[in-house]
Design a protein around this motif. Structure first.
Motif, PDB file in Angstrom:
ATOM      1  N   ILE A 116      51.808  55.961 -67.261  1.00 27.10           N
ATOM      2  CA  ILE A 116      50.804  55.231 -66.482  1.00 27.10           C
ATOM      3  C   ILE A 116      50.236  56.103 -65.367  1.00 27.10           C
ATOM      4  N   ILE A 117      51.097  56.692 -64.561  1.00 23.92           N
ATOM      5  CA  ILE A 117      50.643  57.549 -63.472  1.00 23.92           C
ATOM      6  C   ILE A 117      49.972  58.808 -64.001  1.00 23.92           C
ATOM      7  N   ALA A 118      50.386  59.276 -65.179  1.00 25.03           N
ATOM      8  CA  ALA A 118      49.779  60.473 -65.767  1.00 25.03           C
ATOM      9  C   ALA A 118      48.316  60.265 -66.103  1.00 25.03           C
ATOM     10  N   ASP A 119      47.889  59.013 -66.221  1.00 26.14           N
ATOM     11  CA  ASP A 119      46.543  58.707 -66.676  1.00 26.14           C
ATOM     12  C   ASP A 119      45.646  58.137 -65.574  1.00 26.14           C
ATOM     13  N   VAL A 120      46.023  58.317 -64.299  1.00 27.38           N
ATOM     14  CA  VAL A 120      45.223  57.742 -63.214  1.00 27.38           C
ATOM     15  C   VAL A 120      43.872  58.433 -63.109  1.00 27.38           C
ATOM     16  N   LYS A 121      42.932  57.753 -62.472  1.00 29.34           N
ATOM     17  CA  LYS A 121      41.602  58.296 -62.262  1.00 29.34           C
ATOM     18  C   LYS A 121      41.616  59.244 -61.059  1.00 29.34           C
ATOM     19  N   PRO A 122      40.684  60.199 -61.001  1.00 23.26           N
ATOM     20  CA  PRO A 122      40.647  61.141 -59.874  1.00 23.26           C
ATOM     21  C   PRO A 122      40.343  60.443 -58.552  1.00 23.26           C
ATOM     22  N   GLY A 123      41.243  60.589 -57.607  1.00 24.95           N
ATOM     23  CA  GLY A 123      41.105  59.922 -56.309  1.00 24.95           C
ATOM     24  C   GLY A 123      42.170  58.874 -56.101  1.00 24.95           C
ATOM     25  N   ASP A 136      55.582  46.332 -62.859  1.00 18.90           N
ATOM     26  CA  ASP A 136      54.909  45.838 -61.662  1.00 18.90           C
ATOM     27  C   ASP A 136      54.529  47.051 -60.812  1.00 18.90           C
ATOM     28  N   PRO A 137      53.232  47.288 -60.593  1.00 21.14           N
ATOM     29  CA  PRO A 137      52.824  48.475 -59.835  1.00 21.14           C
ATOM     30  C   PRO A 137      53.306  48.483 -58.391  1.00 21.14           C
ATOM     31  N   ASN A 138      53.736  47.319 -57.876  1.00 25.55           N
ATOM     32  CA  ASN A 138      54.177  47.250 -56.487  1.00 25.55           C
ATOM     33  C   ASN A 138      55.687  47.392 -56.310  1.00 25.55           C
ATOM     34  N   HIS A 139      56.395  47.680 -57.386  1.00 28.39           N
ATOM     35  CA  HIS A 139      57.821  47.954 -57.306  1.00 28.39           C
ATOM     36  C   HIS A 139      58.091  49.361 -57.835  1.00 28.39           C
ATOM     37  N   PRO A 140      58.974  50.121 -57.194  1.00 32.01           N
ATOM     38  CA  PRO A 140      59.222  51.498 -57.623  1.00 32.01           C
ATOM     39  C   PRO A 140      59.729  51.588 -59.063  1.00 32.01           C
ATOM     40  N   TYR A 141      59.106  52.488 -59.811  1.00 30.40           N
ATOM     41  CA  TYR A 141      59.525  52.807 -61.170  1.00 30.40           C
ATOM     42  C   TYR A 141      60.288  54.123 -61.071  1.00 30.40           C
ATOM     43  N   ILE A 142      61.540  54.138 -61.498  1.00 27.08           N
ATOM     44  CA  ILE A 142      62.394  55.307 -61.296  1.00 27.08           C
ATOM     45  C   ILE A 142      62.100  56.376 -62.338  1.00 27.08           C
ATOM     46  N   CYS A 143      61.793  57.580 -61.858  1.00 24.39           N
ATOM     47  CA  CYS A 143      61.480  58.720 -62.715  1.00 24.39           C
ATOM     48  C   CYS A 143      62.389  59.889 -62.380  1.00 24.39           C
ATOM     49  N   THR A 144      62.635  60.726 -63.361  1.00 30.18           N
ATOM     50  CA  THR A 144      63.476  61.906 -63.182  1.00 30.18           C
ATOM     51  C   THR A 144      62.622  63.168 -63.169  1.00 30.18           C
ATOM     52  N   ILE A 145      62.822  64.005 -62.171  1.00 25.79           N
ATOM     53  CA  ILE A 145      62.117  65.288 -62.100  1.00 25.79           C
ATOM     54  C   ILE A 145      62.633  66.179 -63.230  1.00 25.79           C
ATOM     55  N   GLU A 146      61.729  66.606 -64.105  1.00 26.05           N
ATOM     56  CA  GLU A 146      62.159  67.384 -65.272  1.00 26.05           C
ATOM     57  C   GLU A 146      61.750  68.848 -65.211  1.00 26.05           C
ATOM     58  N   ARG A 147      60.742  69.158 -64.406  1.00 25.70           N
ATOM     59  CA  ARG A 147      60.296  70.555 -64.301  1.00 25.70           C
ATOM     60  C   ARG A 147      59.694  70.783 -62.927  1.00 25.70           C
ATOM     61  N   TRP A 166      53.332  48.316 -73.889  1.00 24.28           N
ATOM     62  CA  TRP A 166      54.465  47.498 -73.469  1.00 24.28           C
ATOM     63  C   TRP A 166      54.840  47.810 -72.026  1.00 24.28           C
ATOM     64  N   LEU A 167      54.818  49.093 -71.654  1.00 26.24           N
ATOM     65  CA  LEU A 167      55.161  49.494 -70.299  1.00 26.24           C
ATOM     66  C   LEU A 167      54.169  48.922 -69.299  1.00 26.24           C
ATOM     67  N   GLU A 168      52.884  48.946 -69.644  1.00 25.08           N
ATOM     68  CA  GLU A 168      51.856  48.417 -68.745  1.00 25.08           C
ATOM     69  C   GLU A 168      52.055  46.920 -68.515  1.00 25.08           C
ATOM     70  N   GLU A 169      52.457  46.199 -69.573  1.00 27.20           N
ATOM     71  CA  GLU A 169      52.645  44.759 -69.462  1.00 27.20           C
ATOM     72  C   GLU A 169      53.887  44.401 -68.661  1.00 27.20           C
ATOM     73  N   GLN A 170      54.925  45.233 -68.742  1.00 22.49           N
ATOM     74  CA  GLN A 170      56.199  44.930 -68.109  1.00 22.49           C
ATOM     75  C   GLN A 170      56.318  45.479 -66.686  1.00 22.49           C
TER      76      GLN A 170
END
Length: 275
Positions: free
Chosen positions: A37-44, A9-20, A3-7
């Motif tokens: 999504i960002i946790a699963d990116v390919k190397p490079g 937009d990679p070109n708009h900032p997704y707000i995340c909270t620094i947890e550690r 659902w997150l991937e479908e909703q």
């Protein structure tokens, strides 16, 4: 996550909270945040990170030991990187992406060469690598206090035959000198199926030259000035290539045709200057 991937937009900032936050060295720390999504990116691949009220900057994505959590390893240096470094747990960042291509991971005897935070995409490459690969990691730092990711690399390489070689310029830990000095010895004594590198461009330029001389497949992940990350501003150009759009990963044959690689880059104002 679907659902997150479908909703999203990679070109708009997704707000995340620094947890550690983990301090790696006196000048380097890693910030962890939930972003499947960002946790699963390919190397490079990379993301554009917005520090509210300061700026946006490109960052490689560090591997995380927690599912669906991404990580950024940052050295305090310029205004933007220092602002990111100084963030505290509970503060927020904006994340755009992922952008860019990725390493073409070969099988066999693999050599990874990283300097400083250039080790980040190489740690992710290890995670995606075949467990049957024999992997040698060259880690370059100025001094013992700035060595990091050694234990992380050991953990990631647990299923691989491997060797980790630390190199410090002042000789305070591991081998003394530059990683390219050690690389020269390794290439005389061993054969490799592929070499991957990320870090200071002068270092990568020499790595590419040495690999090509031995006719070894080599790829480098370039770091350049990036203002947009989507191929508009042109700040990250290397001759007619845009690192954000055409890279960040380029192979040695391609880079050997670029007169600017290892010699010049653009400043924030767009002026071409020597590296």
């Amino acid at each position: 996550m679907k659902w997150l991937e479908e909703q999203r937009d990679p070109n708009h900032p997704y707000i995340c909270t620094i947890e550690r936050i983990v301090d790696e060295t006196p000048t380097v720390r890693t910030l962890y945040f939930h972003d499947p999504i960002i946790a699963d990116v390919k190397p490079g691949q990379f993301a554009m990170i917005w520090i509210p009220g300061v700026n946006e900057l490109p960052m490689s994505i560090m591997v995380s030991d927690v599912p669906e959590y991404a990580a950024l390893t940052v050295r305090k240096r310029g205004e933007s990187s220092t602002a990111l470094y100084n963030l505290s747990e509970g503060q927020q960042i904006g994340v755009r992406g992922p952008y860019g291509n990725s390493f073409e991971i070969k099988d066999g005897r693999i050599l990874l060469i990283g300097g400083g935070t250039g080790l980040v995409p190489l740690m992710r490459l290890i995670k995606f690598s075949n467990p049957s690969n024999h992997i040698t990691v060259l880690m370059g730092s100025q001094t013992k206090d700035e060595v990091f990711f050694e234990e992380t690399a050991k953990k990631l390489l647990g299923k691989n035959e491997h060797e980790i070689i630390t190199v410090t310029e002042d000789g305070s830990y591991g081998e003394k000198g530059y990683v390219t000095d050690v690389l020269e010895k390794l290439l005389e004594e061993n054969t490799y199926d592929a070499i991957y590198t990320c870090g200071p461009e002068l270092m990568m330029h020499k790595v590419v030259q040495m690999a090509q001389k031995k006719e070894i497949f080599v790829q480098a992940s370039l770091e350049r000035m990036m203002k947009c990350g989507i191929g508009i501003c042109g700040s990250c150009c290397v001759n007619d290539d845009l690192v954000c759009r055409d890279g960040t990963v380029f192979d040695g044959d391609h880079l050997s045709q670029k007169s600017e690689f290892g010699y010049s880059h653009r400043t924030k104002s767009g002026i071409l200057e020597e590296i």
